[in-house]
Write an enzyme that holds these catalytic residues in place. Sequence first.
Site, PDB file in Angstrom:
ATOM      1  N   LYS A  11       0.877  -1.177   0.000  1.00 22.14           N
ATOM      2  CA  LYS A  11       0.000   0.000   0.000  1.00 22.14           C
ATOM      3  C   LYS A  11       0.916   1.230   0.000  1.00 22.14           C
ATOM      4  CE  LYS A  11      -2.118   3.403   2.540  1.00 22.14           C
ATOM      5  NZ  LYS A  11      -1.725   4.400   1.580  1.00 22.14           N
ATOM      6  N   GLU A  39      10.102  16.942  14.864  1.00 21.66           N
ATOM      7  CA  GLU A  39      10.451  16.726  13.457  1.00 21.66           C
ATOM      8  C   GLU A  39       9.656  17.704  12.593  1.00 21.66           C
ATOM      9  OE1 GLU A  39       9.356  12.990  11.408  1.00 21.66           O
ATOM     10  OE2 GLU A  39      11.417  12.995  10.655  1.00 21.66           O
TER      11      GLU A  39
END
Length: 494
Positions: free
Chosen positions: A174, A384
């Site tokens: 996927k 992040e």
Amino acid sequence: MADVFKNFIGGEWIESATGATFERRNPATGELVGRFTESDGRDVDAAVAAAKKAYASWRLYPAPKRGEILFKAARILEDRKEHFAREMTEEMGKVLDETRGDIQEAIDMTYYMAGEGRRMFGQTTPSEMRNKFQMSIRKPHGVVGLITPWNFPMAIPSWKMMPAIVAGNTVVLKPATFTPKLSIRLVEVLEEAGIPPGVVNIVLGSGAKVGEPLLNHPDVPVISFTGSTETGKAVAIASAKHNKRLTLEMGGKNAVIVMDDANLDLAVEGILWGAFGTTGQRCTATSRVVVHKQVQAELAERLADRAGKLRIGNGLDRDVRVGPLVSDGQLQSVHSYVGVGVADGADLIAGGKIVTDGELVNGHFHEPTIFNNVAPEMRIAREEIFGPVVSLLPVHSLDQAIEVVNGVQYGLSAAIFTQDVNNAFRAMQDIDTGILYVNAGTTGAEIHLPFGGVKATGNGHREAGTAAIDFYTEWQSIYVDYSGKLQRAQIDPV
Ligand code: UN1
């Protein structure tokens, strides 16, 4: 209307059960890249059933022969490298040099894992009993579910797919909804190389409609995920419920240390490449520069000057160094950190703005951005950002530098620029990351060493190299007693 890209299930290219589609637009220009079939759990069921069926014979197909299919796939990838690189730049934005690198990484991985078909080493060891033989062999798991990100659209699917299939597993992939096309290209190459129907399947669609059913499917005992920390945690919880084996590759907050004895020319190059290459959208991107106070002023000035000169634009343009962010959502998220940094009191010394000049108005562009005098507690030094934003944190010693580098939740990659061998070895010993560079930036991992991180970056597994084979196989320890009598280990005398 352009053709719709389809799922590949049981060796056939077929539309999803819903018949709906989604589109992908070039993040530099807004032009249509393609329309893609939009799948749900029914397509996942069909793909898993096809993979399960194929597994029955693929696991018995000799590993060296599986490897030969991969050798052929690697050669096809080499032939199409330039074409695929252009398609990748159009699909996700990074500059052509880097998309070539992404395809090359897939080629390298495919060759490496092809060769693994003739190794797949186990162990033989002497028995403590007479007339008894013992060995360990590797066996595949079955159907593995692979969930991959958009920043390395071909390299990362290859990191997962190639070791999985050479080891005898079958695969349901996927890919990220931003980059389905390049994952389809990889599957097409494997089809052309002669992979039997059902060994590799791809199902296109969202995390909620495709990822979740794959994660929760009882016939998928193994999951490999690369993506955000938030999604990764949800993947871990779902996998734990079903006792699945899982690799997680999540966030990073990678730091470069620049010591007072560093070659500053080299450090400047390494930082610019690590921070602004791939527009900062690498797990391994340089997000912090932990700099010795003696050289802080000079480094900051040189970085700001060079960052301001990096050409921003369409990655197909030869002179462009910084392409677009992958989506408007990513652009807004990255830009919001500029406000956070300013509000927290950091000095903005380069960039900081969304770029909308001329035709760039149709894309998701952001200036390479540098903050100076950042404190380790600030959010821009801890979270992040996944974009072209880097923070300089001053320190006065190597000890303090190492403390700052280690003082975040993540532990993927780090680097040190120094001319002193003692500093370099201290860094190797004391920095808590899965990857460490000496006199190079934080990016640039090669495919034959383990890739992955410690702490909140991962879950103890590694990708690439022989570590990948360890993940995609189970050990079976086999004891063969040819003495003709019952010999009880640990009990009977020799
Ligand atoms: C990633 O950022 O998710 O070392 C992968 C590197 C590349 C791989 C990065 N070879 O930067």
